[in-house]
Structure formats: structure tokens, C-alpha cells
Write an enzyme that holds these catalytic residues in place. Structure first.
Site, PDB file in Angstrom:
ATOM      1  N   CYS A   1      35.745  19.020  44.476  1.00 24.60           N
ATOM      2  CA  CYS A   1      35.022  20.039  43.732  1.00 24.60           C
ATOM      3  C   CYS A   1      35.172  19.728  42.246  1.00 24.60           C
ATOM      4  O   CYS A   1      36.048  18.971  41.846  1.00 24.60           O
ATOM      5  CB  CYS A   1      35.608  21.417  44.013  1.00 24.60           C
ATOM      6  SG  CYS A   1      35.674  21.796  45.771  1.00 24.60           S
TER       7      CYS A   1
ATOM      8  N   ARG B   1      30.609  15.748  41.940  1.00 23.77           N
ATOM      9  CA  ARG B   1      31.865  15.936  42.661  1.00 23.77           C
ATOM     10  C   ARG B   1      31.685  16.806  43.907  1.00 23.77           C
ATOM     11  O   ARG B   1      32.578  16.878  44.755  1.00 23.77           O
ATOM     12  CB  ARG B   1      32.907  16.579  41.741  1.00 23.77           C
ATOM     13  CG  ARG B   1      33.183  15.782  40.489  1.00 23.77           C
ATOM     14  CD  ARG B   1      34.209  16.482  39.631  1.00 23.77           C
ATOM     15  NE  ARG B   1      35.501  16.492  40.293  1.00 23.77           N
ATOM     16  CZ  ARG B   1      36.414  15.545  40.162  1.00 23.77           C
ATOM     17  NH1 ARG B   1      36.178  14.509  39.391  1.00 23.77           N
ATOM     18  NH2 ARG B   1      37.564  15.624  40.803  1.00 23.77           N
TER      19      ARG B   1
ATOM     20  N   TRP C   1      32.556  21.191  47.026  1.00 25.36           N
ATOM     21  CA  TRP C   1      32.418  20.357  48.221  1.00 25.36           C
ATOM     22  C   TRP C   1      33.262  21.065  49.269  1.00 25.36           C
ATOM     23  O   TRP C   1      34.491  21.100  49.178  1.00 25.36           O
ATOM     24  CB  TRP C   1      32.937  18.943  47.954  1.00 25.36           C
ATOM     25  CG  TRP C   1      32.657  17.994  49.081  1.00 25.36           C
ATOM     26  CD1 TRP C   1      31.514  17.270  49.264  1.00 25.36           C
ATOM     27  CD2 TRP C   1      33.530  17.645  50.161  1.00 25.36           C
ATOM     28  NE1 TRP C   1      31.617  16.502  50.404  1.00 25.36           N
ATOM     29  CE2 TRP C   1      32.840  16.710  50.973  1.00 25.36           C
ATOM     30  CE3 TRP C   1      34.814  18.029  50.533  1.00 25.36           C
ATOM     31  CZ2 TRP C   1      33.400  16.160  52.118  1.00 25.36           C
ATOM     32  CZ3 TRP C   1      35.380  17.481  51.670  1.00 25.36           C
ATOM     33  CH2 TRP C   1      34.663  16.549  52.461  1.00 25.36           C
TER      34      TRP C   1
ATOM     35  N   ASN D   1      40.088  23.160  42.938  1.00 23.81           N
ATOM     36  CA  ASN D   1      39.763  21.874  43.576  1.00 23.81           C
ATOM     37  C   ASN D   1      41.018  21.421  44.306  1.00 23.81           C
ATOM     38  O   ASN D   1      42.095  21.400  43.720  1.00 23.81           O
ATOM     39  CB  ASN D   1      39.362  20.840  42.513  1.00 23.81           C
ATOM     40  CG  ASN D   1      39.163  19.463  43.119  1.00 23.81           C
ATOM     41  OD1 ASN D   1      38.778  19.335  44.282  1.00 23.81           O
ATOM     42  ND2 ASN D   1      39.430  18.429  42.340  1.00 23.81           N
ATOM     43  N   GLY D   2      40.865  21.058  45.583  1.00 20.54           N
ATOM     44  CA  GLY D   2      42.025  20.610  46.357  1.00 20.54           C
ATOM     45  C   GLY D   2      42.149  21.422  47.627  1.00 20.54           C
ATOM     46  O   GLY D   2      41.176  22.061  48.058  1.00 20.54           O
TER      47      GLY D   2
ATOM     48  N   GLU E   1      29.832  -3.916  52.028  1.00 19.11           N
ATOM     49  CA  GLU E   1      29.397  -3.041  50.935  1.00 19.11           C
ATOM     50  C   GLU E   1      27.887  -2.782  51.010  1.00 19.11           C
ATOM     51  O   GLU E   1      27.429  -1.664  50.771  1.00 19.11           O
ATOM     52  CB  GLU E   1      29.805  -3.669  49.590  1.00 19.11           C
ATOM     53  CG  GLU E   1      29.298  -2.959  48.352  1.00 19.11           C
ATOM     54  CD  GLU E   1      29.775  -1.521  48.204  1.00 19.11           C
ATOM     55  OE1 GLU E   1      30.576  -1.044  49.025  1.00 19.11           O
ATOM     56  OE2 GLU E   1      29.292  -0.851  47.268  1.00 19.11           O
TER      57      GLU E   1
ATOM     58  N   LYS F   1      26.319   0.967  51.266  1.00 21.31           N
ATOM     59  CA  LYS F   1      25.362   1.486  50.267  1.00 21.31           C
ATOM     60  C   LYS F   1      24.154   2.090  50.968  1.00 21.31           C
ATOM     61  O   LYS F   1      23.733   3.188  50.663  1.00 21.31           O
ATOM     62  CB  LYS F   1      24.857   0.369  49.361  1.00 21.31           C
ATOM     63  CG  LYS F   1      25.614  -0.037  48.166  1.00 21.31           C
ATOM     64  CD  LYS F   1      25.883   0.949  47.081  1.00 21.31           C
ATOM     65  CE  LYS F   1      26.963   1.912  47.383  1.00 21.31           C
ATOM     66  NZ  LYS F   1      28.318   1.657  47.268  1.00 21.31           N
TER      67      LYS F   1
ATOM     68  N   GLU G   1      24.995   5.378  53.179  1.00 19.71           N
ATOM     69  CA  GLU G   1      25.418   6.607  52.507  1.00 19.71           C
ATOM     70  C   GLU G   1      24.284   7.301  51.751  1.00 19.71           C
ATOM     71  O   GLU G   1      24.318   8.511  51.598  1.00 19.71           O
ATOM     72  CB  GLU G   1      26.643   6.391  51.612  1.00 19.71           C
ATOM     73  CG  GLU G   1      26.442   5.575  50.373  1.00 19.71           C
ATOM     74  CD  GLU G   1      27.731   5.419  49.560  1.00 19.71           C
ATOM     75  OE1 GLU G   1      28.602   6.281  49.628  1.00 19.71           O
ATOM     76  OE2 GLU G   1      27.843   4.407  48.843  1.00 19.71           O
TER      77      GLU G   1
ATOM     78  N   HIS H   1      29.968 -11.005  70.601  1.00 21.06           N
ATOM     79  CA  HIS H   1      31.057 -10.508  71.440  1.00 21.06           C
ATOM     80  C   HIS H   1      30.872  -9.036  71.810  1.00 21.06           C
ATOM     81  O   HIS H   1      31.831  -8.383  72.209  1.00 21.06           O
ATOM     82  CB  HIS H   1      32.406 -10.738  70.749  1.00 21.06           C
ATOM     83  CG  HIS H   1      32.708 -12.200  70.554  1.00 21.06           C
ATOM     84  ND1 HIS H   1      33.049 -13.032  71.599  1.00 21.06           N
ATOM     85  CD2 HIS H   1      32.658 -12.980  69.450  1.00 21.06           C
ATOM     86  CE1 HIS H   1      33.228 -14.261  71.140  1.00 21.06           C
ATOM     87  NE2 HIS H   1      32.990 -14.261  69.837  1.00 21.06           N
TER      88      HIS H   1
ATOM     89  N   LYS I   1      31.781  12.463  45.069  1.00 19.57           N
ATOM     90  CA  LYS I   1      32.155  11.266  44.325  1.00 19.57           C
ATOM     91  C   LYS I   1      33.646  10.966  44.433  1.00 19.57           C
ATOM     92  O   LYS I   1      34.059   9.840  44.639  1.00 19.57           O
ATOM     93  CB  LYS I   1      31.765  11.461  42.863  1.00 19.57           C
ATOM     94  CG  LYS I   1      32.077  10.288  41.966  1.00 19.57           C
ATOM     95  CD  LYS I   1      31.143   9.145  42.276  1.00 19.57           C
ATOM     96  CE  LYS I   1      31.414   7.920  41.438  1.00 19.57           C
ATOM     97  NZ  LYS I   1      30.788   6.732  42.037  1.00 19.57           N
TER      98      LYS I   1
HETATM   99  C1  AGP Z   1      31.109   4.413  47.481  1.00 21.92           C
HETATM  100  O1  AGP Z   1      29.754   4.297  47.343  1.00 21.92           O
HETATM  101  C2  AGP Z   1      31.600   5.596  48.133  1.00 21.92           C
HETATM  102  N1  AGP Z   1      30.979   6.768  47.726  1.00 21.92           N
HETATM  103  C3  AGP Z   1      33.063   5.669  48.501  1.00 21.92           C
HETATM  104  O2  AGP Z   1      33.224   4.808  49.569  1.00 21.92           O
HETATM  105  C4  AGP Z   1      34.141   5.340  47.432  1.00 21.92           C
HETATM  106  O3  AGP Z   1      34.091   3.991  47.094  1.00 21.92           O
HETATM  107  C5  AGP Z   1      35.525   5.719  47.992  1.00 21.92           C
HETATM  108  O4  AGP Z   1      35.551   7.082  48.266  1.00 21.92           O
HETATM  109  C6  AGP Z   1      36.650   5.353  47.054  1.00 21.92           C
HETATM  110  O5  AGP Z   1      36.564   6.020  45.832  1.00 21.92           O
HETATM  111  P1  AGP Z   1      37.440   5.579  44.609  1.00 21.92           P
HETATM  112  O6  AGP Z   1      36.999   4.202  44.215  1.00 21.92           O
HETATM  113  O7  AGP Z   1      37.148   6.585  43.542  1.00 21.92           O
HETATM  114  O8  AGP Z   1      38.866   5.583  45.045  1.00 21.92           O
END
Ligand code: AGP
Length: 608
Positions: free
Chosen positions: A2, A27, A75, A101-102, A481, A485, A488, A504, A603
Site C-alpha cells: 500500500c 503501490r 493493495w 502499509n504492512g 524475464e 513481462k 504480468e 521432457h 510494485k
Molecule cells: C517485475 O516486473 C515484477 N513486478 C516483480 O517480479 C518484481 O521484480 C519483484 O516483486 C521484485 O521486486 P523488487 O525488485 O522491488 O525486490
């Protein structure tokens, strides 16, 4: 996950809070709310969904009067995303409003205890217990109530509290969750991260765990857990407000993709002096360095995938065994670690809960720790023995792009640096790699110039419902990666497989209508990858090949292709990921997805 923000000044608080929430919205965006004290009461406005809903509801804050307040963008963890569970939460007597937040881990027990005393809860959140505890402990002294409340809480939190006690005060508390205080002139602030503070001030105070602050327009006083004032240094934020704004781009993600040549340069160039790599804050003695017998890289998500690239490069150049571990697994695995282990943690935000916990666990077992982090002053940066910052600037889009490429850049440099110090790199090869590093911003720009072609491809291929990314060696690392991308932000099922592993089991899923994105830039294994292309084509899959610009052989085999600029082979992942970022972006756009705010994600993942 959050975002929280607070303001105390001599002008209307609501517009400041709403603007701050817009800047923190990446966030979390399940709901948004503000609470503003006008001297007589605390006025609350909160609503499910985006901050723009809150903005519309309050006429950009004009309807909510008062000079002191807190805001929140959510969030959801405890309780569905709806108006009632939206923060701020109030004490029953209306004296306290709380944003959080938390996670309050012992909230169920506290809720039971308060309910037994007759407290009526209105929401399903863990946060509401904080508001009621404040009321319970308030006996005319808000600071004491804050301290007594904090003493009852277990878990992670950054909390913002408005207290209506005649004077009108703001409190901010931190325990394992980011919180930064903004020092202004005649007004002061707090926020989950600097993005919300830069329009107002560049002077900030980083709170440490267990500390809390009392904030008035004139001053900020920070206290330790016992309530004793602590002298905190004021730091300067290096980012400009423009860095955290879209600057004419439709989405932050596209802006951040375009910034990559500059971010690479900012991360790499200042660390090359007279042709030699020097890190400002990473110094191991020869004894320590030669004592390292293994490297563990730990991180989550894309940061972990950057680590996958780093593993190949470090092993290749340094000949030290490297493993890449998911932080969420490593921490609970009773890992075999000692002082001969170098632990590298990677995190854009520096606040990822799993990564923090893995770092703590491995440190406690004696590992030497190095963090690769983007956010200055973040928890991971503070906890690790050494830090190398990526200078990517603020990354707002939930899907990381420049964060990832600068992490890979640092890992590449680190590999060269370590290999050289270990005496495992010929001088001529060292010099060659340094020249290649200098060339990379231009190569990344050429990869960005593929924009129009990738956009056309995305338009044609965006209706596929299952997409496989395959590759070998470095290509495999990048495919992880690439697939993350895509999934997500476009919500298409996309998975990465080592090309040789497909047969396999997973090849059973490949059929007419499947798209196989084949990364084929790693030249020593091209023939093998070509066989894998034949295998998936034979099952009816369409193939999009990502190959080096002068490779005509694979182009002929594939249905579609993207030509990546040729670079030093170890650095190709950085150029190669760019068209895949663009591909994900344009596919998501074609499918009408909310690119900067993908569903269910946030994020900065500050909860387990
Ligand atoms: C990346 O596109 C993601 N949203 C996610 O995997 C991110 O890389 C992961 O949560 C780690 O975040 P950080 O680099 O802030 O630790």
C-alpha cells in the site's frame, strides 16, 4: 504494497494528499482514501478503486477541509477491496484516523481482546485494531497512546495517524515497512516513498525500524521505541519531480523502456575510471575475496531473473559456483551457508519482504552480503554489508524494465571486477569488456528502435492464448524475464522453458495455435535451438524468433523474427530483453489492459 502519505501544514491538506496518492498509486490500487482534521473533527473520504475515483468524489479534495491529514492507496491483504475496508480507519470516538502499509500479524488476537471490551469493528482489515488500540490507550497524551499501541503490534507496518486532541498532530511509525519523512518550510510530510515527496521537498529523513515521528507544520521530532528523541540526519533526494512523471508518454512502462540507454549509462559510466571498474561501496580484502567458495544470488520475480543472467556471466568469468535462489524459498530452507558464501541480494525497491527475510537469515548464518538496489536508503540497502546502487531513477510501472536492465548491468560489471581481482581475466579480455560496456547504451538504443516492428508483430500475435518462451544458456535466462513481462501485463498464459527441457513433458501442450518465442542469440548452442524450433513447428506452433541481426538461418525457419543488435555475447541479454519488453507492452495495449497497474499486482511487495 500500500502507499501512505501524510501532511501537516497551513494550507488545505486534501489536494496535497490526493496528489501524493496519485504518485504512490503503483503501490496498490484497490481503493483510496484520505482523513483530514479540521480542528473539530476528522473528515474521511474513501472509495473502492483508483485514486481518480477519490479525486472525483471530493472534487480534487476541495470538499474535505483541514490542514492536517493522511492518505492511503490500498493493495488488499485482509478484507475485500471495497469502500468499507478502504483506509483510513477510525477509532470509535472519532479521535484517531489510521493508514497502514504492512500486516499486523496478531490482529486476530487483538480484535478478540477489543471486541470482548465492547469495541465494534466495522471493517475486515487488520488495520482497524490500531485505531481502536489508540483510543484504548489515549489518556490525554497522544504520544503515549502511540507508543503503547506500537508495543502491542506484531508484524510489519508503516503507520500514519491523525490525532484530534486539541493541538492536531500527525504521527508516523515504522516497523519493517518503508516510511520517509519530508522536511518542508512551514509544512512537513511523510510518505511510503520519495515519489510523493519530490514535488514538495528534496530534504528527507529515513525512519528506522522501531522509530516514530511526531509531525507539526513547524517541526518533526523522531523518537526511538522508548520515546526518547533521536537525532536523525537529513538526506537530499537526487531525483527530480519529472523523473517520477510520465513526460508525455502514454504509460510509465513505455517511458521507462525508453529511458534504458540513459539508465545503463548512469549505472555503468561513473564506475569506470581510467578503464578500470571501481565500486564506491564494495570493498572486500584479498583474504575475504579468495575465501569465497560460492555465490548465492537471491531475489524475487524479475530481480531473480536478472540474477539468472548474472549467474551465467559470473560463472563464466570468475569460475565460482553460483546458484540463484528464490528468496521466499531460501529463507525457510535451513540453507547451508557460512562465511565463505557471498550472498548477492537484488531488489529494485529494496523493500521486498521475502528478500529482506532471506538477507537477514543468510547474514545470521555468516554470509558476506552485497545488495544491488535501486532505492537509496531502502531497508535492503541498509541491512547488507555492501551496496551497489543501480541508478535507474524512480521506476513507477509495476512491470520492471529499467530496473531489470540496470541490475543485469551491475551484475556484468561485478563479474568483470571479481574475475579481475581473482586473476582470472586476461588484461586484453578485460579491456575488451570495458569497451563493450561503453558501447551498450548505443546498442540498447538500437534495440529500442525496433519499436515499430515490434508493435506490428504484437498486433498480429496478440490473440494467442498460450505462449512459450524457450532458449538455452543466456537465452534461457532472458526468456524467463520475457515471459514474466508478458504475463504480468497482458494476462496471457506465458511460461519460459529451457529449450532442451521442452521435450521432457511440456511439449505435450504445444499445438496448433501455440506461439513459441524462441530466443536464439546464444551462438554456441544455436544448432540445438534450431532443432527445438523444428520440434515445436512439427506440432503446429507458430515461432517468433529473437535472433542476432546477421543470423539469416533462423530467420528462414521462423514464422516471425526480431533482429537484435550484435553486442559482446555476455551482454546480449540487455539488448535482447528490450524488444521483449516492447512486445509485452504492445500486446497488453492491443488487449486493452491497464498496463501500469496490472490486476492483482503491486510494485513493492512488502508482505510475505
Ligand atoms: C517485475 O516486473 C515484477 N513486478 C516483480 O517480479 C518484481 O521484480 C519483484 O516483486 C521484485 O521486486 P523488487 O525488485 O522491488 O525486490
Amino acid at each position: 504494497m500500500c502507499g501512505i502519505v501524510g501532511f501537516s501544514g497551513t494550507r488545505e491538506a486534501a489536494p496535497v494528499l490526493i496528489d501524493g496518492l496519485k504518485r504512490l498509486e503503483y503501490r496498490g490500487y484497490d481503493s483510496a482514501g484520505i482523513a483530514v482534521a479540521d480542528g473539530e473533527r476528522i473528515n474521511v473520504a474513501k472509495v473502492k478503486g483508483y485514486v481518480r475515483n477519490l479525486s472525483e468524489m471530493t472534487h480534487d479534495g476541495a470538499d474535505i477541509k483541514g490542514f492536517l491529514g493522511v492518505g492511503h492507496t490500498r493493495w488488499a491483504t485482509h478484507g475485500a477491496p471495497n469502500d468499507i475496508n478502504a483506509h483510513p480507519h477510525m477509532s470509535s470516538d472519532g479521535r484517531f484516523a489510521v493508514v497502514h502499509n504492512g500486516i499486523i500479524e496478531n490482529y486476530a488476537q487483538l480484535r478478540e481482546e477489543l471486541t470482548a471490551k465492547g469495541v465494534k469493528f466495522v471493517s475486515d482489515t487488520d488495520t482497524e485494531v490500531v485505531a481502536h488500540l489508540l483510543e484504548e490507550y489515549y489518556q490525554g497524551d497522544a504520544k503515549k497512546a502511540v507508543m503503547r499501541t506500537a508495543a502491542r503490534l506484531e508484524g510489519s507496518y508503516s503507520l500514519g495517524v491523525v490525532c484530534l486532541d486539541g493541538t492536531g498532530r500527525l504521527f508516523a511509525m515504522r516497523e519493517q515497512s518503508p516510511l520517509i519523512l519530508g522536511v518542508g518550510v512551514g509544512e512537513n510530510y511523510f510518505a511510503s516513498d520519495v515519489a510523493a515527496l519530490v514535488p514538495h521537498t528534496k530534504n528527507v529523513i529515513y525512519l528506522d525500524d522501531g522509530e516514530f515521528a511526531e509531525i507539526t507544520p513547524e517541526e518533526i521530532t523522531v523518537y526511538d521505541v522508548r520515546g526518547i528523541p533521536v537525532n536523525k540526519p537529513i538526506s537530499r533526494i537526487a531525483w527530480d519531480v519529472e523523473a517520477a512523471e510520465k513526460g508525455g508518454y502514454e504509460h510509465f512502462m513505455l517511458k521507462e523502456i525508453m529511458e534504458q540507454p540513459a539508465c545503463f549509462k548512469a549505472t555503468v559510466e561513473p564506475r569506470i575510471k581510467d578503464g578500470r571498474i571501481e565500486f564506491e561501496s564494495f570493498s572486500l580484502s584479498d583474504e575475504e575475496l579468495f575465501g569465497i567458495d560460492r555465490i548465492i544470488i537471491t531475489a524475487c520475480g524479475s530481480a531473480g531473473y536478472a540474477g539468472q543472467v548474472g549467474r551465467y556471466v559470473i560463472e563464466e568469468l570468475c569460475r565460482i559456483p553460483v546458484s540463484v535462489e528464490l528468496a521466499s524459498e531460501l529463507r525457510y530452507r535451513n540453507p547451508i551457508i557460512n562465511e565463505k558464501t557471498l550472498l548477492i541480494v537484488i531488489s529494485q525497491s529494496g523493500e521486498t519482504a521475502d528478500t529482506i527475510a532471506a538477507l537477514k537469515e543468510c547474514r545470521a548464518r555468516g554470509a558476506r552480503t552485497l545488495a544491488i538496489v535501486n532505492v537509496v536508503g531502502s531497508t535492503i540497502a541498509k541491512l547488507a554489508d555492501h551496496v551497489i546502487y543501480t541508478w535507474a531513477g524512480p521506476e513507477i510501472a509495476v512491470a520492471t524494465t529499467k530496473g531489470y536492465t540496470t541490475q543485469v548491468a551491475v551484475l556484468d560489471m561485478l563479474a568483470i571486477y571479481l574475475a579481475d581481482r581473482l586473476g582470472r581475466l586476461e588484461k586484453s579480455r578485460y579491456d575488451e569488456l570495458i569497451v563493450a560496456l561503453h558501447d551498450m547504451p548505443g546498442k540498447i538504443q538500437r534495440a529500442i528502435d525496433l519499436n515499430r516492428r515490434v508493435k506490428r508483430l504484437a498486433k498480429r500475435l496478440c490473440r494467442h492464448n498460450d505462449i512459450y518462451f524457450i532458449g538455452r544458456n543466456l537465452d534461457y535466462a532472458v526468456s524467463m524475464e520475457g515471459s514474466l513481462k508478458l504475463k504480468e501485463i497482458s494476462y496471457i498464459f506465458a511460461e519460459a522453458y529451457a529449450a532442451g527441457e521442452l521435450k521432457h513433458g511440456t511439449i505435450a501442450l504445444v499445438e496448433q495455435g501455440s506461439l513459441v518465442v524462441t530466443l536464439a542469440c546464444y551462438e554456441p548452442l544455436l544448432e540445438k535451438t534450431m532443432s527445438n524450433i523444428e520440434e515445436v513447428k512439427a506440432r503446429g506452433a507458430e515461432v517468433l524468433a529473437v535472433v542476432l541481426e546477421d543470423n539469416r538461418q533462423i530467420v528462414k525457419m521462423a514464422d516471425e523474427f526480431i533482429l537484435v543488435p550484435r553486442t559482446e555475447p555476455l551482454f546480449t541479454p540487455i539488448a535482447q530483453i528490450v524488444p521483449l519488453q516492447l512486445f509485452a507492452y504492445y500486446v497488453a495495449k492491443e488487449r486493452g489492459c491497464d498496463i501500469d497497474k496490472p490486476k492483482n499486482l503491486a510494485k513493492s511487495v512488502t508482505v510475505e
